[in-house]
Enzyme design. Structure first.
Site, PDB file in Angstrom:
ATOM      1  N   TYR A  60      19.896  -9.597  -5.786  1.00 15.08           N
ATOM      2  CA  TYR A  60      21.264  -9.639  -6.318  1.00 15.08           C
ATOM      3  C   TYR A  60      21.272 -10.125  -7.769  1.00 15.08           C
ATOM      4  O   TYR A  60      21.911  -9.525  -8.640  1.00 15.08           O
ATOM      5  CB  TYR A  60      22.102 -10.560  -5.429  1.00 15.08           C
ATOM      6  CG  TYR A  60      23.590 -10.541  -5.702  1.00 15.08           C
ATOM      7  CD1 TYR A  60      24.408  -9.573  -5.130  1.00 15.08           C
ATOM      8  CD2 TYR A  60      24.180 -11.505  -6.511  1.00 15.08           C
ATOM      9  CE1 TYR A  60      25.783  -9.563  -5.359  1.00 15.08           C
ATOM     10  CE2 TYR A  60      25.549 -11.499  -6.744  1.00 15.08           C
ATOM     11  CZ  TYR A  60      26.344 -10.535  -6.164  1.00 15.08           C
ATOM     12  OH  TYR A  60      27.702 -10.528  -6.398  1.00 15.08           O
TER      13      TYR A  60
ATOM     14  N   SER B  70      28.756 -10.590 -12.098  1.00 15.82           N
ATOM     15  CA  SER B  70      28.887 -11.806 -11.295  1.00 15.82           C
ATOM     16  C   SER B  70      28.485 -12.962 -12.190  1.00 15.82           C
ATOM     17  O   SER B  70      27.842 -12.753 -13.236  1.00 15.82           O
ATOM     18  CB  SER B  70      27.931 -11.716 -10.101  1.00 15.82           C
ATOM     19  OG  SER B  70      27.709 -12.991  -9.532  1.00 15.82           O
TER      20      SER B  70
HETATM   21  P1  NAD Z   1      33.339  -6.225  -0.159  1.00 18.02           P
HETATM   22  O1  NAD Z   1      32.236  -6.317   0.840  1.00 18.02           O
HETATM   23  O2  NAD Z   1      34.678  -6.776   0.192  1.00 18.02           O
HETATM   24  O3  NAD Z   1      33.535  -4.729  -0.618  1.00 18.02           O
HETATM   25  C1  NAD Z   1      32.438  -3.944  -0.946  1.00 18.02           C
HETATM   26  C2  NAD Z   1      32.891  -2.516  -1.141  1.00 18.02           C
HETATM   27  O4  NAD Z   1      31.731  -1.752  -1.478  1.00 18.02           O
HETATM   28  C3  NAD Z   1      33.482  -1.880   0.102  1.00 18.02           C
HETATM   29  O5  NAD Z   1      34.520  -0.985  -0.285  1.00 18.02           O
HETATM   30  C4  NAD Z   1      32.314  -1.073   0.672  1.00 18.02           C
HETATM   31  O6  NAD Z   1      32.719   0.063   1.428  1.00 18.02           O
HETATM   32  C5  NAD Z   1      31.645  -0.654  -0.605  1.00 18.02           C
HETATM   33  N1  NAD Z   1      30.241  -0.280  -0.444  1.00 18.02           N
HETATM   34  C6  NAD Z   1      29.232  -1.025   0.062  1.00 18.02           C
HETATM   35  N2  NAD Z   1      28.099  -0.285   0.092  1.00 18.02           N
HETATM   36  C7  NAD Z   1      28.426   0.921  -0.416  1.00 18.02           C
HETATM   37  C8  NAD Z   1      27.710   2.113  -0.632  1.00 18.02           C
HETATM   38  N3  NAD Z   1      26.408   2.224  -0.312  1.00 18.02           N
HETATM   39  N4  NAD Z   1      28.357   3.169  -1.159  1.00 18.02           N
HETATM   40  C9  NAD Z   1      29.679   3.093  -1.459  1.00 18.02           C
HETATM   41  N5  NAD Z   1      30.412   1.994  -1.274  1.00 18.02           N
HETATM   42  C10 NAD Z   1      29.785   0.927  -0.754  1.00 18.02           C
HETATM   43  O7  NAD Z   1      32.757  -6.932  -1.472  1.00 18.02           O
HETATM   44  P2  NAD Z   1      33.439  -7.741  -2.689  1.00 18.02           P
HETATM   45  O8  NAD Z   1      33.235  -9.178  -2.454  1.00 18.02           O
HETATM   46  O9  NAD Z   1      34.803  -7.227  -2.965  1.00 18.02           O
HETATM   47  O10 NAD Z   1      32.457  -7.355  -3.876  1.00 18.02           O
HETATM   48  C11 NAD Z   1      32.755  -6.336  -4.804  1.00 18.02           C
HETATM   49  C12 NAD Z   1      31.887  -6.532  -6.038  1.00 18.02           C
HETATM   50  O11 NAD Z   1      32.171  -7.814  -6.609  1.00 18.02           O
HETATM   51  C13 NAD Z   1      30.385  -6.501  -5.768  1.00 18.02           C
HETATM   52  O12 NAD Z   1      29.725  -5.844  -6.820  1.00 18.02           O
HETATM   53  C14 NAD Z   1      30.018  -7.967  -5.751  1.00 18.02           C
HETATM   54  O13 NAD Z   1      28.680  -8.177  -6.087  1.00 18.02           O
HETATM   55  C15 NAD Z   1      30.951  -8.489  -6.817  1.00 18.02           C
HETATM   56  N6  NAD Z   1      31.173  -9.932  -6.750  1.00 18.02           N
HETATM   57  C16 NAD Z   1      31.745 -10.489  -5.651  1.00 18.02           C
HETATM   58  C17 NAD Z   1      31.941 -11.854  -5.623  1.00 18.02           C
HETATM   59  C18 NAD Z   1      32.564 -12.529  -4.451  1.00 18.02           C
HETATM   60  O14 NAD Z   1      32.567 -13.777  -4.422  1.00 18.02           O
HETATM   61  N7  NAD Z   1      33.139 -11.796  -3.505  1.00 18.02           N
HETATM   62  C19 NAD Z   1      31.548 -12.658  -6.702  1.00 18.02           C
HETATM   63  C20 NAD Z   1      30.963 -12.040  -7.808  1.00 18.02           C
HETATM   64  C21 NAD Z   1      30.790 -10.684  -7.815  1.00 18.02           C
END
Ligand code: NAD
Length: 258
Positions: free
Chosen positions: A153, A140
């Site tokens: 985080y 991130s």
């Molecule tokens: P999201 O909530 O859309 O998806 C999260 C996924 O993780 C889902 O498939 C969920 O089932 C799975 N998950 C959650 N807990 C779990 C567990 N205990 N075991 C197995 N699977 C689990 O989230 P996202 O926004 O797509 O984020 C994905 C990654 O990207 C994360 O690591 C997040 O930190 C990172 N990220 C997101 C953003 C953003 O703005 N959305 C920015 C920077 C980084």
């Protein structure tokens, strides 16, 4: 030969976008996330329809090392080997440090950071032996800089960058690369939840949070798109990216340039 990729947390958001991009490129793709195989069958079928490779779902909980081990080993059993791991699963929780629940701290460290060690350690030896491997950690902008109220985080995302660099050095002479893709704000279910939590923590309306908090630091004033993160992850799997290793690659609309 068809490459096989595991993408953790890929039933939603960025992970699902990466799974789709990899499937379109012809890979075998193992998707993972919370919920049953039945719950996640629509996501698996959607990914499967996009390419010529095979697709499977595994429901390992990223807080459980034994289940993570089974995710990797059962993929090796089913597809012969694991060539690419995208450590993407992640959760968020926003609260002042003095009120931050210890259970949330433990969950974020386990899911957002330690799970990447647990997947990688099982597959890494085979990657080195075969002379090819790609570890892509979804970090991130918070792997590079901090924000208030996100102690767990920011810690986990900085930590995963340390793991990335170490893996890069261990894999460097064996054709195995490790990189962290570092998005700014991407409009996914994780962020939608965060808007409400941040509004509560800061005593602001949700509209104010989007304008004055979320997109304030993102210089382009636009959300990053899931497909833009997925395209970078796909590039990192390619032979052209063989000399890119140990890096943190921001996809953050200029946020970390400030
Ligand atoms: P999201 O909530 O859309 O998806 C999260 C996924 O993780 C889902 O498939 C969920 O089932 C799975 N998950 C959650 N807990 C779990 C567990 N205990 N075991 C197995 N699977 C689990 O989230 P996202 O926004 O797509 O984020 C994905 C990654 O990207 C994360 O690591 C997040 O930190 C990172 N990220 C997101 C953003 C953003 O703005 N959305 C920015 C920077 C980084």
């Amino acid at each position: 030969m068809t490459k096989t990729a595991i993408i953790t947390g890929s039933t939603s958001g960025i992970g699902l976008g990466i799974a789709k991009a990899f499937a379109k490129a012809g890979m075998n793709v193992v998707i993972n996330g919370l919920g049953s195989a039945e719950d996640n069958e629509p996501a698996r079928a959607e990914v499967n329809a996009l390419g010529s490779g095979k697709t499977a779902f595994h429901g390992a909980n990223m807080m459980q090392p034994e289940q993570i081990k089974d995710l990797v080993q059962s993929t090796e059993d089913k597809f012969g080997q694991v060539d690419i791991i995208v450590n993407n699963a992640g959760i968020q929780f926003v609260e002042k440090v003095e009120d931050f629940p210890t259970s949330k701290w433990d969950a974020i460290i386990a899911i957002n950071m330690s799970s990447a060690f647990h997947t990688t350690r099982v597959a890494f030896g085979g990657m080195k032996e075969r002379g090819f491997g790609r570890i892509i950690n979804v970090g991130s902008v918070h792997s590079l800089i901090a924000s208030p109220y996100k102690s767990a985080y920011v810690t986990a995302k900085h930590g995963i960058l340390g793991l990335t660099k170490t893996l890069a050095l261990e894999g460097a002479e064996h054709g195995v690369t490790a990189n962290a893709v570092c998005p700014g704000y991407v409009e996914t279910p994780l962020v939608t939840g965060q808007i409400a939590d941040t509004a509560k923590a800061r005593g602001m309306s949700e509209e104010e949070v989007i304008k004055n908090v979320i997109l304030k630091a993102q210089a382009t004033k636009q959300f990053v798109q899931i497909d833009q993160v997925a395209a970078l992850a796909l590039y990192l799997t390619s032979d052209d990216a063989a000399q890119i290793t140990g890096t943190a690659l921001p996809v953050d609309g200029g946020w970390s340039a400030q």
